[in-house]
Design a protein around this motif. Structure first.
Motif, PDB file in Angstrom:
ATOM      1  N   ALA A 158       1.356  12.736   5.817  1.00  0.00           N
ATOM      2  CA  ALA A 158       1.670  12.014   4.699  1.00  0.00           C
ATOM      3  C   ALA A 158       0.618  11.803   3.595  1.00  0.00           C
ATOM      4  O   ALA A 158       1.121  11.309   2.479  1.00  0.00           O
ATOM      5  CB  ALA A 158       2.033  10.799   5.126  1.00  0.00           C
ATOM      6  N   ILE A 159      -0.606  12.397   3.974  1.00  0.00           N
ATOM      7  CA  ILE A 159      -1.462  12.366   2.985  1.00  0.00           C
ATOM      8  C   ILE A 159      -1.502  13.780   2.348  1.00  0.00           C
ATOM      9  O   ILE A 159      -1.848  14.545   3.176  1.00  0.00           O
ATOM     10  CB  ILE A 159      -2.888  12.008   3.534  1.00  0.00           C
ATOM     11  N   VAL A 160      -1.663  13.848   1.351  1.00  0.00           N
ATOM     12  CA  VAL A 160      -1.836  15.078   0.434  1.00  0.00           C
ATOM     13  C   VAL A 160      -2.798  15.101  -0.798  1.00  0.00           C
ATOM     14  O   VAL A 160      -3.226  14.279  -1.197  1.00  0.00           O
ATOM     15  CB  VAL A 160      -0.395  15.569  -0.111  1.00  0.00           C
ATOM     16  N   LEU A 199      -4.897  -0.849   6.145  1.00  0.00           N
ATOM     17  CA  LEU A 199      -3.736  -1.267   6.218  1.00  0.00           C
ATOM     18  C   LEU A 199      -3.114  -2.415   5.297  1.00  0.00           C
ATOM     19  O   LEU A 199      -4.019  -3.343   4.799  1.00  0.00           O
ATOM     20  CB  LEU A 199      -3.415  -1.813   7.617  1.00  0.00           C
ATOM     21  N   ASN A 200      -1.889  -2.136   4.588  1.00  0.00           N
ATOM     22  CA  ASN A 200      -1.461  -3.358   3.626  1.00  0.00           C
ATOM     23  C   ASN A 200      -0.806  -4.124   4.518  1.00  0.00           C
ATOM     24  O   ASN A 200      -0.941  -4.470   5.669  1.00  0.00           O
ATOM     25  CB  ASN A 200      -0.721  -2.582   2.792  1.00  0.00           C
ATOM     26  N   ASP A 201      -0.317  -5.515   3.644  1.00  0.00           N
ATOM     27  CA  ASP A 201      -0.031  -6.722   4.419  1.00  0.00           C
ATOM     28  C   ASP A 201       1.286  -6.412   5.280  1.00  0.00           C
ATOM     29  O   ASP A 201       1.660  -6.841   6.110  1.00  0.00           O
ATOM     30  CB  ASP A 201       0.608  -7.574   3.079  1.00  0.00           C
ATOM     31  N   ASP A 202       1.978  -5.141   5.118  1.00  0.00           N
ATOM     32  CA  ASP A 202       3.006  -4.726   5.935  1.00  0.00           C
ATOM     33  C   ASP A 202       2.666  -3.981   7.266  1.00  0.00           C
ATOM     34  O   ASP A 202       3.564  -3.754   7.936  1.00  0.00           O
ATOM     35  CB  ASP A 202       3.872  -3.936   4.975  1.00  0.00           C
ATOM     36  N   MET A 236       5.469   6.201   8.147  1.00  0.00           N
ATOM     37  CA  MET A 236       5.276   5.731   9.535  1.00  0.00           C
ATOM     38  C   MET A 236       3.829   4.718   9.572  1.00  0.00           C
ATOM     39  O   MET A 236       4.005   3.817   9.971  1.00  0.00           O
ATOM     40  CB  MET A 236       4.628   6.963  10.270  1.00  0.00           C
ATOM     41  N   GLY A 237       2.970   5.346   8.626  1.00  0.00           N
ATOM     42  CA  GLY A 237       1.679   4.296   8.469  1.00  0.00           C
ATOM     43  C   GLY A 237       1.096   3.960   9.691  1.00  0.00           C
ATOM     44  O   GLY A 237       0.692   2.524   9.916  1.00  0.00           O
ATOM     45  N   CYS A 238       0.729   4.809  10.625  1.00  0.00           N
ATOM     46  CA  CYS A 238      -0.010   4.673  11.865  1.00  0.00           C
ATOM     47  C   CYS A 238      -1.488   3.889  11.727  1.00  0.00           C
ATOM     48  O   CYS A 238      -1.944   3.356  12.602  1.00  0.00           O
ATOM     49  CB  CYS A 238       0.235   5.750  12.717  1.00  0.00           C
ATOM     50  N   GLY A 239      -2.024   4.360  10.736  1.00  0.00           N
ATOM     51  CA  GLY A 239      -3.366   3.944  10.619  1.00  0.00           C
ATOM     52  C   GLY A 239      -4.591   4.793  11.100  1.00  0.00           C
ATOM     53  O   GLY A 239      -5.488   4.600  10.846  1.00  0.00           O
ATOM     54  N   ALA A 240      -4.069   6.140  11.564  1.00  0.00           N
ATOM     55  CA  ALA A 240      -4.952   6.991  12.000  1.00  0.00           C
ATOM     56  C   ALA A 240      -6.167   7.137  10.930  1.00  0.00           C
ATOM     57  O   ALA A 240      -7.370   7.248  11.154  1.00  0.00           O
ATOM     58  CB  ALA A 240      -4.524   8.354  12.492  1.00  0.00           C
ATOM     59  N   CYS A 241      -5.801   7.470   9.792  1.00  0.00           N
ATOM     60  CA  CYS A 241      -6.758   7.480   8.435  1.00  0.00           C
ATOM     61  C   CYS A 241      -7.614   6.505   8.427  1.00  0.00           C
ATOM     62  O   CYS A 241      -8.886   6.837   8.056  1.00  0.00           O
ATOM     63  CB  CYS A 241      -5.802   7.616   7.362  1.00  0.00           C
TER      64      CYS A 241
END
Length: 52
Positions: free
Chosen positions: A48-50, A16-19, A1-6
């Motif tokens: 997603a973070i462990v 955030l990466n290039d994608d 998902m990579g929403c960016g809350a972290c």
């Protein structure tokens, strides 16, 4: 998902990466960032973070 809350919670560890997906930007989390990184982990809506 990579929403960016972290990335909002702990930008020293996540970015955030290039994608446009969130990813960790350092290997081992330094002691002074552990609380912030843990808060970022807990903020992830899909767990997603462990901590290994």
């Amino acid at each position: 998902m990579g929403c960016g809350a972290c990335t909002a919670v702990c930008p020293e560890v996540f970015d955030l990466n290039d994608d446009g997906l969130a990813e960790n930007i350092i290997g081992e989390v330094p002691a002074e960032l552990e609380d912030s990184a843990k808060e970022a982990m807990e903020s992830c809506p899909v767990a997603a973070i462990v901590n290994e």
